[in-house]
Scaffold this motif. Structure first.
Motif, mmCIF file in Angstrom:
data_model
loop_
_atom_site.group_PDB
_atom_site.id
_atom_site.type_symbol
_atom_site.label_atom_id
_atom_site.label_comp_id
_atom_site.label_asym_id
_atom_site.label_seq_id
_atom_site.Cartn_x
_atom_site.Cartn_y
_atom_site.Cartn_z
ATOM 1 N N ASN A 167 0.545 -1.381 0.185
ATOM 2 C CA ASN A 167 -0.083 -0.138 -0.026
ATOM 3 C C ASN A 167 1.030 1.453 -0.067
ATOM 4 O O ASN A 167 0.575 1.886 -0.723
ATOM 5 C CB ASN A 167 -0.825 0.360 0.632
ATOM 6 N N ASP A 168 2.382 1.574 0.703
ATOM 7 C CA ASP A 168 2.728 2.393 0.737
ATOM 8 C C ASP A 168 3.320 2.706 -0.147
ATOM 9 O O ASP A 168 3.609 3.766 -1.229
ATOM 10 C CB ASP A 168 3.821 2.027 1.952
ATOM 11 N N THR A 169 3.624 1.672 -1.195
ATOM 12 C CA THR A 169 4.591 1.761 -2.678
ATOM 13 C C THR A 169 2.925 2.353 -3.661
ATOM 14 O O THR A 169 3.135 3.154 -4.370
ATOM 15 C CB THR A 169 4.833 0.687 -3.363
ATOM 16 N N TRP A 170 2.088 1.522 -3.419
ATOM 17 C CA TRP A 170 0.974 2.045 -4.460
ATOM 18 C C TRP A 170 0.417 3.386 -4.051
ATOM 19 O O TRP A 170 -0.178 4.302 -5.008
ATOM 20 C CB TRP A 170 -0.729 1.393 -3.941
ATOM 21 N N LEU A 171 0.476 3.987 -2.444
ATOM 22 C CA LEU A 171 -0.394 5.675 -2.295
ATOM 23 C C LEU A 171 1.577 6.640 -3.244
ATOM 24 O O LEU A 171 0.858 7.626 -3.412
ATOM 25 C CB LEU A 171 0.114 5.364 -0.890
ATOM 26 N N ASP A 172 2.574 5.587 -2.567
ATOM 27 C CA ASP A 172 3.475 7.218 -3.672
ATOM 28 C C ASP A 172 2.807 7.669 -5.004
ATOM 29 O O ASP A 172 3.434 8.314 -5.381
ATOM 30 C CB ASP A 172 4.643 6.554 -3.315
#
Length: 264
Positions: A167-172
């Motif tokens: 999710n962190d990668t996606w949100l970035d």
């Protein structure tokens, strides 16, 4: 905490170069260029949308036309109803849509609301089974409908249950489009919502995609505790408070998801 089976394209298993068929990839990518904004295209237009030259795109389109998936008037190309066979092949062969239908009928009977099963494909919610009371039979999402996951209850749930690093990668990288004035477009607020959903084990989404509508969702877990999909209801908000809607619907969803677990 349940683990998730949902994968983003980057998380799929690597493929040996010897097994890669570039032509198949290009043909499928070309099909995906047709949408509501581009229902009919020239070979040049379709090629530009997927990085193909006009000549290459035309050859693929003519092949698809020969197979019956595309029609043409000599200049423009468009998809034919035969393309639906591809989606129906999934619905006919996958176990989850077939298993879910009688349980969705149970939810609709118990709540008088539209009930759905969806899965996560990348960052989109895809609806693979549904049942509705007669009064809303023609409303809501049809089978195969795809919407950004973060604006639906089931999509928020499945996103929240992915590994935090995913999710962190996606949100970035994500661009969060507003559909209504209630759509969450703050990435920090989404992180807070994901944490809340993980802690409570269910989700609610109100007016994020359509004004006046609310969704409530629980996860569908398989026998190993992995997330196989989302089970949700969608309802007009009317004068019912969020708390009353959750009290009325959530126990039915949780009981149904529990009954389905050993079948998935």
């Amino acid at each position: 905490m349940p683990t998730s089976l949902a994968q983003t394209p980057a998380a799929t298993a690597p493929l040996d170069k010897r097994d890669w068929i570039a032509g198949l990839e290009k043909g499928l990518t070309l099909i995906e260029t047709f949408d509501a904004a581009n229902p009919r295209q020239t070979a040049s237009q379709a090629g530009q949308h997927c990085g193909l030259t006009r000549t290459a795109a035309r050859r693929y389109l003519l092949t698809l036309a020969h197979l019956g998936y595309v029609a043409t008037d000599g200049k423009l190309f468009w998809l034919t109803p035969r393309i639906l066979r591809l989606g129906h092949s999934y619905l006919d062969s996958a176990r989850l849509p077939r298993i879910a239908q009688p349980y969705l009928q149970r939810i609709t009977s118990g709540t008088q609301e539209a009930a759905y099963v969806s899965v996560l494909d990348g960052d989109e919610t895809v609806y693979i089974a549904r049942n509705s009371p007669n009064r809303t039979m023609n409303a809501g999402f049809g089978l195969g409908a795809r919407v950004p996951a973060q604006v639906t209850a089931a999509g928020m749930l499945m996103l929240a249950l992915r590994p935090t690093e995913v999710n962190d990668t996606w949100l970035d990288q994500a661009s969060l489009k507003p559909f209504t004035s209630y759509t969450i477009t703050s990435k920090e607020r989404l992180r807070v919502e994901f944490a809340r959903i993980r802690a409570q084990g269910w989700s609610i989404s109100e007016q994020q995609m359509d004004l006046g509508y609310r969704g409530i969702a629980v996860p569908l877990l398989d026998r190993d505790g992995a997330v196989a999909g989302g089970l949700n209801v969608s309802m007009p908000m009317g004068h019912e408070s969020s708390e009353d809607a959750v009290a009325r619907v959530l126990p039915v969803l949780q009981e149904t998801a529990g009954a389905m677990r050993n079948l998935i």
